[in-house]
Design an enzyme around this catalytic site. Sequence first.
Site, PDB file in Angstrom:
ATOM      1  N   ASN A  11      34.267  42.549  30.081  1.00 42.91           N
ATOM      2  CA  ASN A  11      34.614  43.151  31.335  1.00 42.91           C
ATOM      3  C   ASN A  11      34.544  44.727  30.879  1.00 42.91           C
ATOM      4  O   ASN A  11      34.939  45.443  30.204  1.00 42.91           O
ATOM      5  CB  ASN A  11      35.970  42.737  31.392  1.00 42.91           C
ATOM      6  CG  ASN A  11      36.715  43.527  32.875  1.00 42.91           C
ATOM      7  OD1 ASN A  11      36.356  44.700  33.019  1.00 42.91           O
ATOM      8  ND2 ASN A  11      37.484  42.562  33.459  1.00 42.91           N
ATOM      9  N   HIS A  14      36.736  49.295  32.630  1.00 42.63           N
ATOM     10  CA  HIS A  14      37.313  50.352  32.015  1.00 42.63           C
ATOM     11  C   HIS A  14      36.565  51.722  31.479  1.00 42.63           C
ATOM     12  O   HIS A  14      36.922  52.829  31.264  1.00 42.63           O
ATOM     13  CB  HIS A  14      38.611  50.240  30.999  1.00 42.63           C
ATOM     14  CG  HIS A  14      39.679  49.520  31.745  1.00 42.63           C
ATOM     15  ND1 HIS A  14      40.395  50.045  32.680  1.00 42.63           N
ATOM     16  CD2 HIS A  14      40.002  48.260  31.532  1.00 42.63           C
ATOM     17  CE1 HIS A  14      41.159  49.060  33.263  1.00 42.63           C
ATOM     18  NE2 HIS A  14      41.057  47.878  32.424  1.00 42.63           N
ATOM     19  N   HIS A  47      35.688  43.638  38.004  1.00 48.01           N
ATOM     20  CA  HIS A  47      36.717  43.423  38.931  1.00 48.01           C
ATOM     21  C   HIS A  47      36.679  44.650  40.000  1.00 48.01           C
ATOM     22  O   HIS A  47      36.915  45.699  39.632  1.00 48.01           O
ATOM     23  CB  HIS A  47      38.059  43.423  38.420  1.00 48.01           C
ATOM     24  CG  HIS A  47      39.110  43.135  39.314  1.00 48.01           C
ATOM     25  ND1 HIS A  47      40.327  43.055  38.916  1.00 48.01           N
ATOM     26  CD2 HIS A  47      39.109  42.619  40.704  1.00 48.01           C
ATOM     27  CE1 HIS A  47      41.179  42.509  39.642  1.00 48.01           C
ATOM     28  NE2 HIS A  47      40.379  42.676  40.823  1.00 48.01           N
ATOM     29  N   ARG A  49      38.241  46.010  42.715  1.00 46.64           N
ATOM     30  CA  ARG A  49      39.667  46.008  43.164  1.00 46.64           C
ATOM     31  C   ARG A  49      39.516  46.627  44.703  1.00 46.64           C
ATOM     32  O   ARG A  49      38.760  47.463  45.084  1.00 46.64           O
ATOM     33  CB  ARG A  49      40.623  46.814  42.404  1.00 46.64           C
ATOM     34  CG  ARG A  49      40.876  46.066  41.022  1.00 46.64           C
ATOM     35  CD  ARG A  49      41.801  46.931  40.227  1.00 46.64           C
ATOM     36  NE  ARG A  49      43.212  46.553  40.713  1.00 46.64           N
ATOM     37  CZ  ARG A  49      43.848  45.660  40.115  1.00 46.64           C
ATOM     38  NH1 ARG A  49      43.777  45.072  38.892  1.00 46.64           N
ATOM     39  NH2 ARG A  49      45.080  45.318  40.643  1.00 46.64           N
ATOM     40  N   ARG A  53      39.748  51.371  42.196  1.00 46.66           N
ATOM     41  CA  ARG A  53      40.197  52.232  41.061  1.00 46.66           C
ATOM     42  C   ARG A  53      39.482  52.455  40.022  1.00 46.66           C
ATOM     43  O   ARG A  53      39.337  53.458  39.211  1.00 46.66           O
ATOM     44  CB  ARG A  53      41.698  51.903  40.465  1.00 46.66           C
ATOM     45  CG  ARG A  53      41.718  50.900  39.577  1.00 46.66           C
ATOM     46  CD  ARG A  53      43.036  50.389  39.270  1.00 46.66           C
ATOM     47  NE  ARG A  53      44.051  50.006  40.366  1.00 46.66           N
ATOM     48  CZ  ARG A  53      45.311  49.396  40.012  1.00 46.66           C
ATOM     49  NH1 ARG A  53      45.381  49.041  38.932  1.00 46.66           N
ATOM     50  NH2 ARG A  53      45.953  49.032  41.108  1.00 46.66           N
ATOM     51  N   GLU A  77      34.953  39.377  39.747  1.00 47.76           N
ATOM     52  CA  GLU A  77      36.369  39.241  39.789  1.00 47.76           C
ATOM     53  C   GLU A  77      36.753  39.840  41.178  1.00 47.76           C
ATOM     54  O   GLU A  77      36.464  40.989  41.241  1.00 47.76           O
ATOM     55  CB  GLU A  77      37.221  39.665  38.769  1.00 47.76           C
ATOM     56  CG  GLU A  77      37.180  39.010  37.465  1.00 47.76           C
ATOM     57  CD  GLU A  77      38.056  39.728  36.314  1.00 47.76           C
ATOM     58  OE1 GLU A  77      37.724  39.176  34.918  1.00 47.76           O
ATOM     59  OE2 GLU A  77      38.739  40.750  36.641  1.00 47.76           O
ATOM     60  N   THR A 108      45.796  42.703  36.451  1.00 44.32           N
ATOM     61  CA  THR A 108      45.910  41.611  36.971  1.00 44.32           C
ATOM     62  C   THR A 108      47.083  40.980  36.019  1.00 44.32           C
ATOM     63  O   THR A 108      47.026  40.183  34.948  1.00 44.32           O
ATOM     64  CB  THR A 108      44.862  40.481  36.654  1.00 44.32           C
ATOM     65  OG1 THR A 108      43.835  41.412  37.151  1.00 44.32           O
ATOM     66  CG2 THR A 108      45.011  39.438  37.799  1.00 44.32           C
ATOM     67  N   GLU A 158      39.918  29.815  34.846  1.00 46.87           N
ATOM     68  CA  GLU A 158      40.196  30.780  33.713  1.00 46.87           C
ATOM     69  C   GLU A 158      41.710  30.739  33.347  1.00 46.87           C
ATOM     70  O   GLU A 158      42.252  31.314  34.290  1.00 46.87           O
ATOM     71  CB  GLU A 158      39.539  32.051  34.027  1.00 46.87           C
ATOM     72  CG  GLU A 158      39.863  33.227  32.860  1.00 46.87           C
ATOM     73  CD  GLU A 158      39.120  34.490  32.981  1.00 46.87           C
ATOM     74  OE1 GLU A 158      37.939  34.347  33.391  1.00 46.87           O
ATOM     75  OE2 GLU A 158      39.308  35.439  32.497  1.00 46.87           O
ATOM     76  N   HIS A 201      42.464  37.793  29.080  1.00 46.59           N
ATOM     77  CA  HIS A 201      43.369  38.838  29.573  1.00 46.59           C
ATOM     78  C   HIS A 201      44.142  39.135  28.296  1.00 46.59           C
ATOM     79  O   HIS A 201      44.812  38.374  27.932  1.00 46.59           O
ATOM     80  CB  HIS A 201      44.343  38.524  30.736  1.00 46.59           C
ATOM     81  CG  HIS A 201      44.911  39.707  31.289  1.00 46.59           C
ATOM     82  ND1 HIS A 201      45.974  40.318  30.944  1.00 46.59           N
ATOM     83  CD2 HIS A 201      44.497  40.326  32.517  1.00 46.59           C
ATOM     84  CE1 HIS A 201      46.190  41.474  31.972  1.00 46.59           C
ATOM     85  NE2 HIS A 201      45.275  41.334  32.607  1.00 46.59           N
TER      86      HIS A 201
END
Length: 259
Positions: A11, A14, A47, A49, A53, A77, A108, A158, A201
């Site tokens: 993922n 970030h 993801h 969002r 962000r 996502e 999340t 998941e 996660h």
Amino acid sequence: MARRLIRLGVNIDHVATIRNARGGAHPDPVRAAELAIEAGANGITAHLREDRRHISDDDIERLTAYLRGRERPLNLEMAVTQEMLAIAEAHRPHAACLVPEKREERTTEGGLDVARQHSIVAPAVQRLRQAGCRVSLFIEPSPVQVAVADAIGAQVVELHTGAYCDAVRAGEAEVAAEHLKRLTEAAHAAAARGLEVHAGHGIDYATVEAVAALPEVVELNIGHFLIGEAIFVGLKGAIERMRRLMDRARAPSSYGSPE
Ligand code: PXP
């Protein structure tokens, strides 16, 4: 049980968080995707969002084109909203993972409560399947959530590993063991229904092996820890080490017999 390969989805949200701290184009999540694949990631997760962000619409467009060109999967996502469904239908990513989303949360925080929200989630699952996406639901490791995910046509669940990983980091061995038991049972129940089982996660080097050792889990999605660790050892080094730990947990001596 026969040993099954386990995939790593990296993922890259970030990387975009760091870029957005200053605006501009650096560091580019697409470059991170390229390096992650080189380092042993099987696919890329992002993801988009609602508040944008981190990952942006432009990132999704470029990631889709980049990964399609290399025949690597993008796992998008997304929240269960009309806007996100339309975006997924336009881009047709390999996989779509439906997640709960609250604007005020940092990440999340829990799984999608499909048992309560099945009337909203079920049509979204159908739309995404019609668009050709493999649909995954990000859920708490509970038998009820697994059963409803199956009933409304998801192909994948998941399992949210956040509570297990938090307990390990807090040194709460008994709590961690209880969460791992829930993950183990949910993975088993999902696989028994014919669902593909993923997990993710909060996973780091200390928690990855216990999760990767669950024989039904065929994909882990890992983000924040890898991007943070990349600051110290580089993205390649962080991913390669994670991959080694996953493979070690999956080694024939860890459980069962090799296929
Ligand atoms: N899987 C899902 C469904 C997620 O929402 C996230 C966080 O975006 C992850 C995996 C990765 O979690 P982390 O960044 O804590 O590794």
